[in-house]
Design an enzyme around this catalytic site. Structure first.
Site, short mmCIF file in Angstrom:
data_model
loop_
_atom_site.label_atom_id
_atom_site.label_comp_id
_atom_site.label_asym_id
_atom_site.label_seq_id
_atom_site.Cartn_x
_atom_site.Cartn_y
_atom_site.Cartn_z
N HIS A 154 -2.76 20.43 4.15
CA HIS A 154 -3.14 19.19 4.84
C HIS A 154 -2.08 18.88 5.92
O HIS A 154 -1.36 17.90 5.88
CB HIS A 154 -3.22 18.04 3.83
CG HIS A 154 -3.54 16.71 4.42
ND1 HIS A 154 -4.69 16.47 5.14
CD2 HIS A 154 -2.85 15.54 4.42
CE1 HIS A 154 -4.69 15.20 5.53
NE2 HIS A 154 -3.58 14.62 5.12
N ASN A 172 -2.15 0.13 3.94
CA ASN A 172 -3.41 0.33 4.66
C ASN A 172 -4.40 1.21 3.89
O ASN A 172 -5.57 0.86 3.73
CB ASN A 172 -3.13 0.96 6.02
CG ASN A 172 -2.53 -0.05 6.99
OD1 ASN A 172 -2.75 -1.25 6.85
ND2 ASN A 172 -1.78 0.44 7.96
N ARG A 182 3.49 15.01 9.27
CA ARG A 182 3.41 14.57 7.88
C ARG A 182 4.62 15.11 7.10
O ARG A 182 5.11 14.48 6.19
CB ARG A 182 2.13 15.10 7.23
CG ARG A 182 0.86 14.52 7.84
CD ARG A 182 -0.37 15.17 7.21
NE ARG A 182 -1.61 14.59 7.71
CZ ARG A 182 -2.33 15.10 8.69
NH1 ARG A 182 -1.93 16.18 9.33
NH2 ARG A 182 -3.47 14.52 9.06
P1 NAI Z 1 1.51 1.72 4.33
O1 NAI Z 1 2.92 1.62 4.82
O2 NAI Z 1 0.48 0.85 4.95
O3 NAI Z 1 1.48 1.47 2.75
C1 NAI Z 1 2.38 2.06 1.86
C2 NAI Z 1 2.70 1.03 0.80
O4 NAI Z 1 3.48 1.65 -0.21
C3 NAI Z 1 3.51 -0.16 1.32
O5 NAI Z 1 2.80 -1.37 1.11
C4 NAI Z 1 4.81 -0.09 0.53
O6 NAI Z 1 5.34 -1.36 0.21
C5 NAI Z 1 4.34 0.64 -0.73
N1 NAI Z 1 5.44 1.25 -1.48
C6 NAI Z 1 6.53 1.91 -1.02
N2 NAI Z 1 7.29 2.30 -2.05
C7 NAI Z 1 6.69 1.90 -3.18
C8 NAI Z 1 6.98 2.02 -4.56
N3 NAI Z 1 8.07 2.65 -4.99
N4 NAI Z 1 6.12 1.47 -5.45
C9 NAI Z 1 5.01 0.84 -5.04
N5 NAI Z 1 4.67 0.70 -3.74
C10 NAI Z 1 5.50 1.22 -2.82
O7 NAI Z 1 1.10 3.26 4.46
P2 NAI Z 1 -0.39 3.89 4.46
O8 NAI Z 1 -0.87 4.01 5.83
O9 NAI Z 1 -1.20 3.19 3.45
O10 NAI Z 1 -0.06 5.39 3.96
C11 NAI Z 1 0.42 5.61 2.65
C12 NAI Z 1 0.75 7.09 2.45
O11 NAI Z 1 -0.46 7.85 2.48
C13 NAI Z 1 1.67 7.68 3.53
O12 NAI Z 1 2.56 8.60 2.95
C14 NAI Z 1 0.69 8.40 4.44
O13 NAI Z 1 1.29 9.43 5.18
C15 NAI Z 1 -0.30 8.92 3.42
N6 NAI Z 1 -1.62 9.26 3.94
C16 NAI Z 1 -2.21 10.37 3.40
C17 NAI Z 1 -3.47 10.74 3.78
C18 NAI Z 1 -4.11 11.96 3.15
O14 NAI Z 1 -5.17 12.39 3.60
N7 NAI Z 1 -3.52 12.54 2.11
C19 NAI Z 1 -4.21 10.00 4.82
C20 NAI Z 1 -3.51 8.83 5.30
C21 NAI Z 1 -2.26 8.49 4.86
#
Ligand code: NAI
Length: 308
Positions: free
Chosen positions: A175, A10, A88
């Site tokens: 965060h 996402n 988180r």
């Molecule tokens: P999501 O589940 O939609 O996407 C994560 C993607 O990472 C998935 O498509 C998955 O297949 C892929 N993935 C997993 N292991 C992998 C690997 N070894 N190599 C390549 N791809 C891999 O999750 P979303 O919502 O996109 O969130 C992603 C991360 O970002 C989460 O940890 C979330 O908590 C974090 N996040 C951080 C924010 C911030 O402000 N720092 C804000 C929103 C989310």
């Protein structure tokens, strides 16, 4: 200019979409471990090119890092997001392994890249990336403060009943729901302190709403948010690639700034082509200094979990 986004979920895909339609980079590589997923997301985004009118080339890759070669910026959004009721911080075990191996892989093909860490718990993942890669601190930047600040400005604009673009505000610290620090004292509307327009009770509510802003959306959506997170990453990438030197709160390694060392935590940063250009010293009052020290303690405790 080339950007790789690891994790086409996402947040990663939304970031690629914003980078493309705003023309921030000429090439974006979306990489994911899930077979065909990144290729699908890239194709979907590219099929907007003629209707929204962009020239950025977005390609997808299933775990083939050769496609990411010579990226100027690499964004790490791979990992699991939180579900309703989760913090988180509960993501640490799984995401630490993912972030470490992804950082190794990307650097093999893009040894000069600036790395933007998004995966949660973001401050700890940024610290882990710095320690694991041995990169200089200006090249590893955690994105969290840009998002938290955009939520803060949203809640301020709602309370003021004014457009968000006229509102200035910043969130520093960790965060996390309990560790971030919305700086209400220095927030402003068209150059005037917001305290001229809003009571302390309202400002306290704005700060509280900001701190649980992510959790509120996770409750509503069933998973964590993506539009504002993806746009916030793109905003940061824009400042790097185009050397905009915007002041953006980011999680970076501190060496004595704000009274802290050996920790990555959100502070106001000037962000340009080399990544972190400068940490800006905002004069915190005693209460804010105390909150920052407590926030740093919480982040440090989380970092200790990396060893266990
Ligand atoms: P999501 O589940 O939609 O996407 C994560 C993607 O990472 C998935 O498509 C998955 O297949 C892929 N993935 C997993 N292991 C992998 C690997 N070894 N190599 C390549 N791809 C891999 O999750 P979303 O919502 O996109 O969130 C992603 C991360 O970002 C989460 O940890 C979330 O908590 C974090 N996040 C951080 C924010 C911030 O402000 N720092 C804000 C929103 C989310």
């Amino acid at each position: 200019m080339k950007v790789t986004i690891v994790g086409a979920g996402n947040v990663g895909a939304t970031c690629a979409d914003v980078i493309a339609y705003r023309g921030i980079a000429s090439e974006v590589v979306l990489l994911d471990i899930k077979e065909g997923f990144a290729e699908g997301k890239a194709m979907d985004i590219m099929q907007c090119a003629t209707t929204t009118g962009f020239n950025t080339r977005v390609i997808g890759s299933t775990n083939d890092y050769t496609k990411t070669a010579n990226s100027d910026v690499v964004v790490i959004t791979s990992g699991i997001p939180r579900k309703p009721g989760m913090t988180r911080e509960e993501l640490i075990g799984i995401n630490a392994g993912i972030v470490k191996s992804v950082a190794d892989n990307v650097l093999r093909h893009s040894p000069e890249a600036i790395i933007v860490v998004v995966s949660n718990p973001m401050d700890t993942m940024t610290y882990l990336t710095l320690k694991a890669t041995g990169l200089p601190k200006h090249r590893v930047i955690g994105m969290g403060g840009a998002l938290d600040s955009s939520r803060f400005k949203y809640f301020l604009s709602q309370a003021l009943e004014k457009p968000g673009n006229d509102v200035q505000g910043m969130v520093i610290g960790g965060h996390g729901d309990k560790t971030m620090i919305p700086l209400t004292r220095i927030a402003s509307y068209n150059g005037s302190p917001v305290s001229q327009f809003l009571s302390q009770d309202v400002l306290d509510k704005v700060a509280a709403d900001t701190m649980v802003g992510g959790a509120t959306l996770t409750g509503l959506l069933g998973t964590s948010a993506w539009y504002a997170p993806g746009a916030s990453v793109a905003y940061l990438v824009d400042s790097i690639l185009n050397d905009q030197r915007k002041m953006i709160p980011c999680s970076v390694m501190l060496d004595g700034e704000y009274g802290q060392s050996d920790i990555c935590i959100g502070v106001p940063c000037i962000i340009g082509r080399k990544g972190l250009v400068e940490i800006v010293d905002v004069n915190l009052d005693d209460k804010e200094k105390d909150l920052f020290a407590k926030s740093a303690d919480a982040v440090r405790n989380m970092n200790a979990d990396l060893q266990s």
